[in-house]
Design an enzyme around this catalytic site. Structure first.
Site, mmCIF file in Angstrom:
data_model
loop_
_atom_site.group_PDB
_atom_site.id
_atom_site.type_symbol
_atom_site.label_atom_id
_atom_site.label_comp_id
_atom_site.label_asym_id
_atom_site.label_seq_id
_atom_site.Cartn_x
_atom_site.Cartn_y
_atom_site.Cartn_z
ATOM 1 N N ASP A 78 0.554 -0.514 13.239
ATOM 2 C CA ASP A 78 2.061 -1.974 13.102
ATOM 3 C C ASP A 78 2.173 -3.399 13.468
ATOM 4 O O ASP A 78 2.164 -4.114 13.659
ATOM 5 C CB ASP A 78 2.748 -1.401 11.652
ATOM 6 C CG ASP A 78 2.445 -0.661 11.015
ATOM 7 O OD1 ASP A 78 1.535 -1.033 10.125
ATOM 8 O OD2 ASP A 78 3.209 -0.475 10.081
ATOM 9 N N LYS A 92 -6.024 -2.836 6.449
ATOM 10 C CA LYS A 92 -4.594 -2.650 6.569
ATOM 11 C C LYS A 92 -4.816 -4.340 5.771
ATOM 12 O O LYS A 92 -5.372 -4.402 4.236
ATOM 13 C CB LYS A 92 -3.919 -3.149 7.693
ATOM 14 C CG LYS A 92 -3.904 -2.013 8.546
ATOM 15 C CD LYS A 92 -3.011 -1.538 8.043
ATOM 16 C CE LYS A 92 -2.332 -0.445 9.012
ATOM 17 N NZ LYS A 92 -2.082 1.027 8.296
ATOM 18 N N GLY A 114 0.866 -0.977 -0.039
ATOM 19 C CA GLY A 114 0.066 0.070 0.344
ATOM 20 C C GLY A 114 1.080 1.091 -0.122
ATOM 21 O O GLY A 114 0.354 2.018 -0.466
HETATM 22 C C1 S3P Z 1 3.134 3.549 6.708
HETATM 23 C C2 S3P Z 1 1.820 3.959 7.363
HETATM 24 C C3 S3P Z 1 1.093 3.278 7.756
HETATM 25 C C4 S3P Z 1 1.562 1.579 8.678
HETATM 26 C C5 S3P Z 1 1.880 1.445 6.940
HETATM 27 C C6 S3P Z 1 3.800 2.107 6.735
HETATM 28 C C7 S3P Z 1 4.151 4.675 6.212
HETATM 29 O O1 S3P Z 1 0.222 3.158 6.815
HETATM 30 O O2 S3P Z 1 0.372 1.225 8.883
HETATM 31 O O3 S3P Z 1 2.951 0.356 7.437
HETATM 32 O O4 S3P Z 1 5.205 3.632 6.446
HETATM 33 O O5 S3P Z 1 3.851 5.651 6.016
HETATM 34 P P1 S3P Z 1 -1.136 4.315 7.125
HETATM 35 O O6 S3P Z 1 -0.714 5.857 6.071
HETATM 36 O O7 S3P Z 1 -1.887 3.748 6.321
HETATM 37 O O8 S3P Z 1 -1.745 4.661 8.241
#
Ligand code: S3P
Length: 432
Positions: A318, A345, A98
């Protein structure tokens, strides 16, 4: 996408947990360095880059956008496109990541061209509207499929915006900052909950000027990036699994060298200390804005419970699966609230944690935004469904160390998304 066959790992109970480790580079920081190096002038050298599949998805995408990526004995050398991305010949495959899809959308949006992003079945159902809104406001056109990937970004010159983040998300913040960096004017981003600030530090490391105040971040457009030589700090979210394992044994001893200790990421350490982990931080230093140090952890006779809610849930997002997985072994249990984001997630992490805790014999109450897990329980081992989610596989492998019988982790190969060394390390550190 290559099909990966499902691997079952059997984790047996351990007597204690001891050893010393230097962990591979932080996943979040590796993504950001990969992307900014790919856009920069010159060749960046990134030592201790994450070994996880996700940041390597980012590297592959940067290659498709015209950057050159070489592995020089473990240091990743990225020669950037000096501000002009190539039109990719194929879809940008983000795999399970993501972070790649959301942050890279912001980086390419100011470039004239058409960029189609795809991912694996898990990523294909994750919400992308959250980045479409601000990027469209800046002037890009973004097509989604029912709010998800496949996603096509029709990029072109963008205008700065003032954006108030409606959800606590460092990925959304980063998409806006990466677009703002290349837009006309000054982009202002307000966040009510302060999310991880790796993007701010990484941008500065590449020579970008930005301002941070109590409300948020401002970034001037039309800035160029210069290549860097940097070492990625060890991944604190990977360390979380080992630290939770150390918490479970009174005579454990764990030393983690060169660990990333960025205060916007380290809430976990405070929570673990409040639960009884004895922790010492040594050799603290700052590199490219990121704090790094050696962490020495020892368990204690009594493991206390915890209440996690409000902005703490966002800061620990996380790490919540592993905290939940070890909650039955704590004195008073763990309550998690305000963590609805867990449902979107890599899997629905609330539903999967609850199901897998029950598979190991635990009592647990599922809530829409979290769970209530009573303490003082004995888990008997069982069969765990990782749901192809790396953090679920690793969380229950840690819980398995204190169960009364063996635990079979189905879909254990998912650990390679962020931490391919996890199972060999778990075997090495868990004494039987
Ligand atoms: C991340 C932000 C978080 C986290 C993901 C990594 C990042 O997600 O859960 O594993 O590297 O900016 P969200 O931005 O959806 O909170």
């Amino acid at each position: 996408m290559q099909e990966i066959s499902s691997v079952t790992e059997v984790v047996s109970p351990a007597r204690t947990f001891r050893g010393s480790v230097r962990l591979p580079g932080d996943k979040s920081i590796s993504h950001r360095y990969a992307m900014l190096a790919g856009l920069a002038n010159g060749t960046s050298k990134l030592a201790n880059f994450s070994t996880g599949a996700d940041p390597h998805s980012s590297l592959r995408c940067m290659e498709q956008l015209g950057a050159t990526v070489r592995d020089e004995n473990g240091t990743i050398a990225v020669t950037g496109v000096a501000g002009s991305f190539a039109q990719p010949e194929h879809d940008l495959d983000c795999g399970n990541s993501g972070s790649t899809m959301r942050m890279l959308a912001g980086l390419v949006a100011p470039h004239t061209g058409t960029y189609t992003f795809v991912g694996d079945p898990s990523l294909t159902v994750r919400p992308m509207e959250r980045i479409r809104k601000p990027l469209q406001q800046m002037g890009a056109r973004i097509e989604l499929t029912d709010g998800h990937a496949p996603m096509t970004v029709h990029g072109g010159p963008l205008q700065a915006i003032a954006f108030e983040a409606p959800i606590a998300s460092a990925q959304v913040k980063t998409a806006v900052l990466f677009a703002g960096l290349q837009a006309q004017g000054v982009t202002k981003l307000k966040e009510s909950v302060r999310t991880r600030d790796h993007s701010e530090h990484a941008l500065r490391a590449f020579g970008v000027e930005l301002e941070r105040d109590a409300e948020g971040v401002s970034i001037r457009g039309d800035q160029t990036l210069q290549a860097v030589e940097a070492t990625v700090p060890g991944d604190l979210s990977s360390a979380a699994f080992l630290l939770c394992a150390a918490l479970l044994f009174p005579d454990s001893q764990l030393v983690l060298d060169d660990l990333g200790l960025n205060p916007s990421r380290s809430a976990l350490l405070d929570v673990l200390v409040s639960m009884g982990l004895r922790l010492q931080v040594l050799n603290l230093e700052e590199k490219h804005g990121e704090l790094i140090g050696t962490v020495q952890a020892n368990g204690s006779a009594e493991v206390k419970g915890a209440e996690i809610r409000g902005s703490l849930s966002a800061q620990l997002i996380d790490e919540l699966p592993v905290l939940a997985a070890i909650a039955p072994y704590t004195g008073t249990g763990i309550t998690i609230r305000d963590a609805k984001e867990l449902r979107i997630k890599e899997s629905d992490r609330i539903a999967l944690v609850v199901r897998n805790l029950r598979n190991m014999g635990a009592e647990v109450e599922e809530l829409e935004d979290g769970m209530v897990i009573p303490g003082g329980q004995t888990l008997h081992g069982g069969v765990i469904d990782s749901g192809s989610d790396h953090r679920i596989a690793m969380a229950f492998s840690v819980a398995a160390l204190r169960a009364t019988g063996d635990t079979a982790i189905e879909g254990a190969e998912a650990a390679a998304i962020s931490f391919p060394e996890f199972y060999p390390l778990l075997r090495q550190l868990g004494e039987r």
